[in-house]
Design a protein around this motif. Structure first.
Motif, PDB file in Angstrom:
ATOM      1  N   TRP A 141     -44.593 -70.381   2.565  1.00 50.79           N
ATOM      2  CA  TRP A 141     -44.957 -69.130   2.588  1.00 50.79           C
ATOM      3  C   TRP A 141     -43.679 -68.136   2.085  1.00 50.79           C
ATOM      4  O   TRP A 141     -42.509 -68.370   2.369  1.00 50.79           O
ATOM      5  CB  TRP A 141     -45.514 -68.755   3.864  1.00 50.79           C
ATOM      6  CG  TRP A 141     -46.314 -69.494   4.435  1.00 50.79           C
ATOM      7  CD1 TRP A 141     -46.603 -69.887   5.872  1.00 50.79           C
ATOM      8  CD2 TRP A 141     -47.566 -70.284   3.792  1.00 50.79           C
ATOM      9  NE1 TRP A 141     -47.734 -70.741   5.988  1.00 50.79           N
ATOM     10  CE2 TRP A 141     -48.389 -70.715   4.726  1.00 50.79           C
ATOM     11  CE3 TRP A 141     -47.832 -70.219   2.430  1.00 50.79           C
ATOM     12  CZ2 TRP A 141     -49.496 -71.306   4.654  1.00 50.79           C
ATOM     13  CZ3 TRP A 141     -49.058 -70.970   2.354  1.00 50.79           C
ATOM     14  CH2 TRP A 141     -49.676 -71.460   3.085  1.00 50.79           C
ATOM     15  N   VAL A 142     -44.171 -66.991   1.801  1.00 47.16           N
ATOM     16  CA  VAL A 142     -43.140 -66.028   1.496  1.00 47.16           C
ATOM     17  C   VAL A 142     -42.597 -65.297   2.625  1.00 47.16           C
ATOM     18  O   VAL A 142     -43.338 -65.256   3.837  1.00 47.16           O
ATOM     19  CB  VAL A 142     -43.506 -64.804   0.454  1.00 47.16           C
ATOM     20  CG1 VAL A 142     -44.130 -65.412  -0.692  1.00 47.16           C
ATOM     21  CG2 VAL A 142     -44.892 -64.081   1.381  1.00 47.16           C
ATOM     22  N   GLU A 146     -44.590 -57.967   4.890  1.00 46.53           N
ATOM     23  CA  GLU A 146     -45.107 -58.199   6.166  1.00 46.53           C
ATOM     24  C   GLU A 146     -46.689 -58.406   6.000  1.00 46.53           C
ATOM     25  O   GLU A 146     -47.347 -59.181   6.557  1.00 46.53           O
ATOM     26  CB  GLU A 146     -44.748 -57.398   7.029  1.00 46.53           C
ATOM     27  CG  GLU A 146     -45.465 -57.538   8.529  1.00 46.53           C
ATOM     28  CD  GLU A 146     -44.989 -56.609   9.536  1.00 46.53           C
ATOM     29  OE1 GLU A 146     -45.473 -56.624  10.651  1.00 46.53           O
ATOM     30  OE2 GLU A 146     -44.019 -55.650   9.274  1.00 46.53           O
ATOM     31  N   THR A 147     -47.092 -57.473   5.212  1.00 46.25           N
ATOM     32  CA  THR A 147     -48.686 -57.391   4.891  1.00 46.25           C
ATOM     33  C   THR A 147     -48.988 -58.820   4.178  1.00 46.25           C
ATOM     34  O   THR A 147     -50.104 -59.510   4.545  1.00 46.25           O
ATOM     35  CB  THR A 147     -49.094 -56.433   4.158  1.00 46.25           C
ATOM     36  OG1 THR A 147     -48.332 -56.219   2.738  1.00 46.25           O
ATOM     37  CG2 THR A 147     -48.867 -54.927   4.890  1.00 46.25           C
ATOM     38  N   VAL A 149     -47.285 -61.719   4.309  1.00 48.65           N
ATOM     39  CA  VAL A 149     -46.792 -62.598   5.150  1.00 48.65           C
ATOM     40  C   VAL A 149     -48.217 -62.848   6.244  1.00 48.65           C
ATOM     41  O   VAL A 149     -48.647 -63.874   6.500  1.00 48.65           O
ATOM     42  CB  VAL A 149     -45.914 -62.469   5.943  1.00 48.65           C
ATOM     43  CG1 VAL A 149     -45.595 -63.561   7.401  1.00 48.65           C
ATOM     44  CG2 VAL A 149     -44.714 -62.487   5.311  1.00 48.65           C
ATOM     45  N   GLU A 150     -48.685 -61.861   6.925  1.00 51.91           N
ATOM     46  CA  GLU A 150     -49.868 -61.890   7.443  1.00 51.91           C
ATOM     47  C   GLU A 150     -51.205 -62.437   7.021  1.00 51.91           C
ATOM     48  O   GLU A 150     -51.812 -62.945   7.667  1.00 51.91           O
ATOM     49  CB  GLU A 150     -50.066 -60.448   7.967  1.00 51.91           C
ATOM     50  CG  GLU A 150     -51.151 -60.212   9.273  1.00 51.91           C
ATOM     51  CD  GLU A 150     -51.427 -58.810   9.719  1.00 51.91           C
ATOM     52  OE1 GLU A 150     -52.321 -58.570  10.560  1.00 51.91           O
ATOM     53  OE2 GLU A 150     -50.689 -57.905   9.112  1.00 51.91           O
ATOM     54  N   LEU A 151     -51.468 -61.913   5.796  1.00 48.62           N
ATOM     55  CA  LEU A 151     -52.474 -62.321   4.935  1.00 48.62           C
ATOM     56  C   LEU A 151     -52.469 -63.851   4.809  1.00 48.62           C
ATOM     57  O   LEU A 151     -53.457 -64.544   4.805  1.00 48.62           O
ATOM     58  CB  LEU A 151     -52.440 -61.839   3.583  1.00 48.62           C
ATOM     59  CG  LEU A 151     -53.595 -62.190   2.560  1.00 48.62           C
ATOM     60  CD1 LEU A 151     -55.040 -61.646   3.110  1.00 48.62           C
ATOM     61  CD2 LEU A 151     -53.534 -61.507   1.201  1.00 48.62           C
ATOM     62  N   GLN A 152     -51.128 -64.325   4.368  1.00 52.98           N
ATOM     63  CA  GLN A 152     -51.193 -65.995   4.164  1.00 52.98           C
ATOM     64  C   GLN A 152     -51.439 -66.607   5.651  1.00 52.98           C
ATOM     65  O   GLN A 152     -52.100 -67.641   5.603  1.00 52.98           O
ATOM     66  CB  GLN A 152     -49.758 -66.323   3.645  1.00 52.98           C
ATOM     67  CG  GLN A 152     -49.537 -65.884   2.378  1.00 52.98           C
ATOM     68  CD  GLN A 152     -48.004 -66.056   1.867  1.00 52.98           C
ATOM     69  OE1 GLN A 152     -47.245 -66.242   2.835  1.00 52.98           O
ATOM     70  NE2 GLN A 152     -47.709 -66.670   0.597  1.00 52.98           N
ATOM     71  N   GLU A 239     -51.184 -63.948  -5.946  1.00 53.41           N
ATOM     72  CA  GLU A 239     -51.438 -63.047  -7.137  1.00 53.41           C
ATOM     73  C   GLU A 239     -52.519 -62.040  -6.928  1.00 53.41           C
ATOM     74  O   GLU A 239     -52.551 -61.145  -7.304  1.00 53.41           O
ATOM     75  CB  GLU A 239     -51.904 -64.046  -8.269  1.00 53.41           C
ATOM     76  CG  GLU A 239     -50.812 -65.019  -8.920  1.00 53.41           C
ATOM     77  CD  GLU A 239     -50.787 -66.308  -8.008  1.00 53.41           C
ATOM     78  OE1 GLU A 239     -50.365 -67.390  -8.692  1.00 53.41           O
ATOM     79  OE2 GLU A 239     -51.208 -66.343  -6.909  1.00 53.41           O
ATOM     80  N   GLU A 240     -53.469 -62.509  -6.115  1.00 52.99           N
ATOM     81  CA  GLU A 240     -54.511 -61.602  -5.706  1.00 52.99           C
ATOM     82  C   GLU A 240     -53.934 -60.265  -4.872  1.00 52.99           C
ATOM     83  O   GLU A 240     -54.396 -59.116  -5.356  1.00 52.99           O
ATOM     84  CB  GLU A 240     -55.629 -62.144  -4.835  1.00 52.99           C
ATOM     85  CG  GLU A 240     -56.360 -63.269  -5.935  1.00 52.99           C
ATOM     86  CD  GLU A 240     -57.313 -62.584  -6.873  1.00 52.99           C
ATOM     87  OE1 GLU A 240     -57.495 -61.408  -6.970  1.00 52.99           O
ATOM     88  OE2 GLU A 240     -56.941 -63.364  -8.267  1.00 52.99           O
ATOM     89  N   TYR A 241     -53.055 -60.699  -4.161  1.00 51.71           N
ATOM     90  CA  TYR A 241     -52.654 -59.422  -3.213  1.00 51.71           C
ATOM     91  C   TYR A 241     -51.656 -58.517  -4.457  1.00 51.71           C
ATOM     92  O   TYR A 241     -51.853 -57.215  -4.163  1.00 51.71           O
ATOM     93  CB  TYR A 241     -51.359 -60.220  -2.261  1.00 51.71           C
ATOM     94  CG  TYR A 241     -50.708 -59.155  -1.594  1.00 51.71           C
ATOM     95  CD1 TYR A 241     -51.029 -58.500  -0.400  1.00 51.71           C
ATOM     96  CD2 TYR A 241     -49.211 -59.029  -2.107  1.00 51.71           C
ATOM     97  CE1 TYR A 241     -50.325 -57.658   0.121  1.00 51.71           C
ATOM     98  CE2 TYR A 241     -48.655 -57.849  -1.470  1.00 51.71           C
ATOM     99  CZ  TYR A 241     -49.163 -57.150  -0.322  1.00 51.71           C
ATOM    100  OH  TYR A 241     -48.079 -56.237   0.410  1.00 51.71           O
TER     101      TYR A 241
END
Length: 287
Positions: A141-142, A146-147, A149-152, A239-241
């Motif tokens: 993970w990255v 922060e957004t 990271v939370e999405l992952q 990529e979608e992010y």
């Protein structure tokens, strides 16, 4: 980001390609020399030269007929598949072609050719190892923003938890470029599971893994835990992010997404159809 780097690192290997000249019928004499490259090169489009597509059952399995000519592989082997269901799906690919045959859209046909010709001469163990190599980078993970990271965490954690429970193993996640510390037992468990598939199905599994850059997502597809759309979006989460944040090229993003979905769907269907076993004497798909 790590997935983009991985795509560049592993861009060369592709299963879903053909040799120049494409699929051939029995009217074309002589074998094509065996290729050592991992993937076939995509052929040019050609004018449709047949009217009817049919299936017949031979001694070695189910064959595809274009009018009265038997389909052959790029290496001039008789195109024979192990199940009626798979033969029907392949026949539908050929029957759905319009005035021009677009070989690059015929993913099931190409996977069958790969299984029949095995252009790289890989055995079962080599196919398993090719699929397993993606496990090391599956859950890196990255660390920011922060957004993301939370999405992952929100999107991937449920899939990781499912895989660990389903196969009785540990995977974990990491922000290190070296990846998480995966126990040896996990590798043994997954290798044993993959070994339960036949060679044809393994060709399909390895193909899907290479498309998604993920063994975990591929297992989710095979077990029907994920839909194709879900698996593709998870494989492209970063990529979608970025697309949502910065926008995308008007047509390129949608084309890439749809192409990946088509390949992942074809590979998943191929795996399931390879184990189907039915009988048929003759089926005419187009009157």
């Amino acid at each position: 980001m790590w997935r983009s780097c991985l795509q560049l690192w592993d861009w060369g290997p592709r299963l879903l390609k053909w040799p120049l000249g494409g699929p051939i019928c029995s009217v074309v004499p002589g074998p094509i020399p065996q290729l050592r490259a991992r993937a076939y090169a995509p052929p040019k489009e050609r004018k449709r030269f047949y009217q009817n597509v049919s299936i017949t059952q031979g001694e070695g399995g189910f064959e595809i007929n274009l009018d009265h000519r038997k389909l052959k592989t790029p290496q001039a082997k008789l195109f024979t598949v192990p199940s009626e269901a798979l033969a029907t799906a392949v026949a539908m690919e050929w029957d759905s072609q319009q005035d021009t045959i677009k070989f690059y859209t015929m993913h099931l046909t190409t996977l069958c050719n790969t299984s029949l010709d095995n252009p790289t001469q890989r055995n079962k163990d080599q196919l398993i190892q090719a699929a397993m190599k993606f496990l090391d980078t599956d859950t890196i993970w990255v660390e920011e923003p922060e957004t993301l990271v939370e999405l992952q965490k929100n999107e991937w954690d449920p899939i990781i938890e499912w895989a660990e429970k389903r196969y009785g193993m540990e995977i974990g996640a990491s922000t290190s470029i070296m990846g998480p510390s995966i126990p040896a037992k996990t590798y043994e468990t997954l290798a044993s599971h993959l070994a339960s598939y036949n060679m044809w199905a393994l060709q399909g599994i390895e193909f899907v893994v290479a498309q998604l850059k993920s063994l975990v997502l591929t297992l989710g597809l095979m077990d029907l835990r994920l839909t194709v759309e879900q698996a593709v979006l998870l494989s492209r989460l970063e990529e979608e992010y970025q697309v949502q944040k910065w926008g995308n090229i008007e047509w390129a993003h949608d084309y890439e997404l749809q192409e990946l979905q088509a390949r992942a769907a074809a590979g998943t269907l191929f795996v399931h159809l390879c184990s189907e076993s039915t009988t048929v004497k003759h089926k005419l798909l187009r009157e």
